[in-house]
Scaffold this active site. Structure first.
Site, PDB file in Angstrom:
ATOM      1  N   LYS A 185       8.821   2.189  16.588  1.00 54.31           N
ATOM      2  CA  LYS A 185       8.838   0.616  16.489  1.00 54.31           C
ATOM      3  C   LYS A 185       7.273   0.079  16.994  1.00 54.31           C
ATOM      4  O   LYS A 185       6.743  -0.890  16.321  1.00 54.31           O
ATOM      5  CB  LYS A 185       9.735   0.030  17.470  1.00 54.31           C
ATOM      6  CG  LYS A 185      10.983   0.358  16.890  1.00 54.31           C
ATOM      7  CD  LYS A 185      12.233  -0.245  18.100  1.00 54.31           C
ATOM      8  CE  LYS A 185      13.644   0.229  17.542  1.00 54.31           C
ATOM      9  NZ  LYS A 185      14.732   0.109  18.441  1.00 54.31           N
TER      10      LYS A 185
ATOM     11  N   ASN B  86      25.475  -9.858  20.950  1.00 59.83           N
ATOM     12  CA  ASN B  86      25.314  -8.546  21.813  1.00 59.83           C
ATOM     13  C   ASN B  86      25.353  -9.008  23.151  1.00 59.83           C
ATOM     14  O   ASN B  86      25.512 -10.179  23.645  1.00 59.83           O
ATOM     15  CB  ASN B  86      23.805  -7.906  21.519  1.00 59.83           C
ATOM     16  CG  ASN B  86      22.727  -8.725  21.623  1.00 59.83           C
ATOM     17  OD1 ASN B  86      22.312  -9.251  22.667  1.00 59.83           O
ATOM     18  ND2 ASN B  86      22.137  -9.025  20.458  1.00 59.83           N
TER      19      ASN B  86
HETATM   20  N1  CTP Z   1      13.325  -7.770  16.888  1.00 65.31           N
HETATM   21  C1  CTP Z   1      12.937  -8.835  16.178  1.00 65.31           C
HETATM   22  N2  CTP Z   1      13.727  -9.460  14.957  1.00 65.31           N
HETATM   23  C2  CTP Z   1      14.747  -8.621  14.850  1.00 65.31           C
HETATM   24  C3  CTP Z   1      14.997  -7.180  15.401  1.00 65.31           C
HETATM   25  C4  CTP Z   1      14.392  -6.990  16.699  1.00 65.31           C
HETATM   26  O1  CTP Z   1      12.012  -9.603  16.697  1.00 65.31           O
HETATM   27  N3  CTP Z   1      15.390  -8.880  13.838  1.00 65.31           N
HETATM   28  C5  CTP Z   1      12.561  -7.350  18.044  1.00 65.31           C
HETATM   29  C6  CTP Z   1      13.037  -7.509  19.462  1.00 65.31           C
HETATM   30  O2  CTP Z   1      13.281  -8.717  20.094  1.00 65.31           O
HETATM   31  C7  CTP Z   1      12.380  -6.308  20.200  1.00 65.31           C
HETATM   32  C8  CTP Z   1      11.891  -5.266  19.156  1.00 65.31           C
HETATM   33  O3  CTP Z   1      11.953  -5.985  17.787  1.00 65.31           O
HETATM   34  O4  CTP Z   1      11.256  -7.004  20.672  1.00 65.31           O
HETATM   35  C9  CTP Z   1      12.818  -4.063  18.979  1.00 65.31           C
HETATM   36  O5  CTP Z   1      14.272  -4.608  18.836  1.00 65.31           O
HETATM   37  P1  CTP Z   1      15.491  -3.536  18.765  1.00 65.31           P
HETATM   38  O6  CTP Z   1      16.873  -4.217  18.426  1.00 65.31           O
HETATM   39  O7  CTP Z   1      15.257  -2.528  19.668  1.00 65.31           O
HETATM   40  O8  CTP Z   1      14.892  -2.692  17.480  1.00 65.31           O
HETATM   41  P2  CTP Z   1      15.135  -3.039  15.794  1.00 65.31           P
HETATM   42  O9  CTP Z   1      13.892  -3.141  15.160  1.00 65.31           O
HETATM   43  O10 CTP Z   1      16.152  -3.875  15.589  1.00 65.31           O
HETATM   44  O11 CTP Z   1      15.797  -1.571  15.346  1.00 65.31           O
HETATM   45  P3  CTP Z   1      17.184  -0.963  15.735  1.00 65.31           P
HETATM   46  O12 CTP Z   1      17.876  -2.041  15.904  1.00 65.31           O
HETATM   47  O13 CTP Z   1      17.345  -0.182  14.243  1.00 65.31           O
HETATM   48  O14 CTP Z   1      17.215   0.041  16.667  1.00 65.31           O
END
Ligand code: CTP
Length: 400
Positions: free
Chosen positions: A335, A208
């Site tokens: 979250k 990303n």
């Molecule tokens: N995070 C994590 N491990 C993952 C995905 C996310 O530890 N596999 C953590 C990120 O570092 C961040 C938080 O969770 O602090 C939220 O990440 P985000 O990408 O915004 O959300 P997701 O939980 O992945 O949900 P979505 O992608 O559906 O928005």
């Protein structure tokens, strides 16, 4: 952090004087009020007018100049400083200070000041290695002067070795550090930053746009505030902040392993990393060849590291990030609760000035007790300060 701070920049005569000009620019840009004292020899390298123009203050050069004595006075200059920095500090200047000599405006002011003094030496390698110089430097360190050691490299005199002035950015960071209250002293903070890369074959990956800037800013500021900082970072182009220990990782699985290994000994986890939610289900050992007109990637879920930390929480303070493109507060609140967090930092990455590779951010802070704070657009370093103010309070409440 340097806004309104009064700094005296003492400049002695060496080829590195030009780097003091760049340092001055960084200090004034950060809001510091900088007063310059130049020795006679320093003026042979750069004219006082350069320093005067960039600092907006008259440059002080002479102990017996009636105008300067009346307007400022070496004692007033010494009294008013929040910090004294000597850049570059020659072997001669350091020798004089160590012997208690005060025969010009700079040495007199250094002797008269009660503020912390940061000495940044620069000289020829042989001079630096001379036992007399080493004795002087050691003595000053024992007396409480702060020394930022020279670095190795090719020197203006043609030699290659230790004696080079550190880059202005490094000196600037040391100055920031010295002027930062240590309210996180004793706190172990783990910060994750950057993207993760999920390999498809030996030459391709899924990832990303995360630059790592937000996580690195948090790591830097936390370190400056006295915390012991471990940074677990995906691939970025950024330099690891001074004093921060970094574990470089690539995939989400590697990030998970590094984070879990250190979780038990951590007081605070700040998960600024943009972890890839999916990885390739069938990684190819060899480079994939183009054959068909269409190609579908088969992806499988990565572990949610933060959710796992939330489940295993045993007194740690957990901070997450929510990078959203719509329904910011609703998604972030969900979250916060689902991952058992104390704070979640929410931003809409489509807002100008709040995206992945910008130097600024516009965030909302959602707290576990239901409070929501909206911060205006500010630098990522300032967001880090604001976030760590909240973290420091939580950490104190927990009686650490
Ligand atoms: N995070 C994590 N491990 C993952 C995905 C996310 O530890 N596999 C953590 C990120 O570092 C961040 C938080 O969770 O602090 C939220 O990440 P985000 O990408 O915004 O959300 P997701 O939980 O992945 O949900 P979505 O992608 O559906 O928005």
């Amino acid at each position: 952090m340097l806004q309104g701070k009064s700094i005296v920049l003492g400049v002695s005569g060496g080829i590195a004087v030009y780097k003091a000009v760049e340092l001055l620019r960084l200090l004034t840009k950060a809001g510091a009020d900088v007063h310059i004292i130049m020795t006679k020899n320093a003026q042979e390298f750069v004219a006082p007018l350069t320093f005067q123009t960039l600092s907006g203050n008259p440059v002080n050069t002479d102990l017996f100049n009636l105008y300067q004595e009346q307007e400022i006075g070496h004692i007033a200059l010494a009294d008013r400083a929040d910090l004294f920095i000597l850049v570059p500090a020659t072997a001669n200047l350091i020798g004089k200070i160590a012997q208690g000599l005060a025969d010009d405006l700079l040495t007199t002011s250094v002797m008269a000041t009660k503020s912390p003094v940061l000495i940044v030496p620069a000289m020829n390698t042989n001079m630096y290695e001379n036992p007399i110089y080493q004795r002087n430097e050691k003595y000053l360190a024992e007396q409480g002067y702060h020394i930022l050691e020279p670095v190795s490299g090719s020197l203006a005199c043609g030699w290659n070795g230790k004696g080079k002035l550190p880059d202005p950015e490094v000196i600037f960071t040391a100055v920031e550090s010295m002027l930062t209250p240590k309210d996180l002293l004793g706190c172990q903070i783990l910060v994750t930053a950057g993207p993760t890369r999920e390999e498809i074959d030996p030459v391709r990956y899924v990832s990303n746009y995360s630059s790592g800037k937000m996580g690195f800013a948090i790591a830097k500021v936390a370190q400056q505030r006295g915390a012991q900082v471990l940074l677990v970072s995906g691939p970025t182009c950024l330099t690891v902040p001074v004093g921060v220990h970094c574990i470089p990782v690539c995939s989400a699985e590697e990030m998970r392993a590094a984070v879990l290994e250190h979780y038990d000994n951590t007081d605070v986890v700040i998960k600024a990393a943009a972890v890839a939610d999916y990885r390739s289900a069938d990684r190819s050992v060899q480079k994939m060849k183009k054959t068909a007109d269409r190609l579908s990637l088969n992806l499988e879920r990565n572990p949610d590291i933060l959710a796992e930390l939330g489940q295993k929480k045993a007194g740690q303070i957990l901070v997450g990030f929510a990078a959203e493109t719509e329904r910011l507060l609703a998604h972030a609140a969900e979250k916060l609760e689902k991952k058992n967090l104390d704070i979640i930092v929410a931003n809409n990455v489509t807002d100008p000035g709040a995206g992945f590779d910008t130097d600024t951010n516009i965030v909302r802070l959602l707290h576990a007790d239901g409070r929501v704070e909206s911060l205006e657009k500010m630098s990522k370093q300032m967001v880090a300060q604001q976030l760590l103010n909240r973290v420091a309070m939580l950490w104190k409440v927990k009686g650490r």
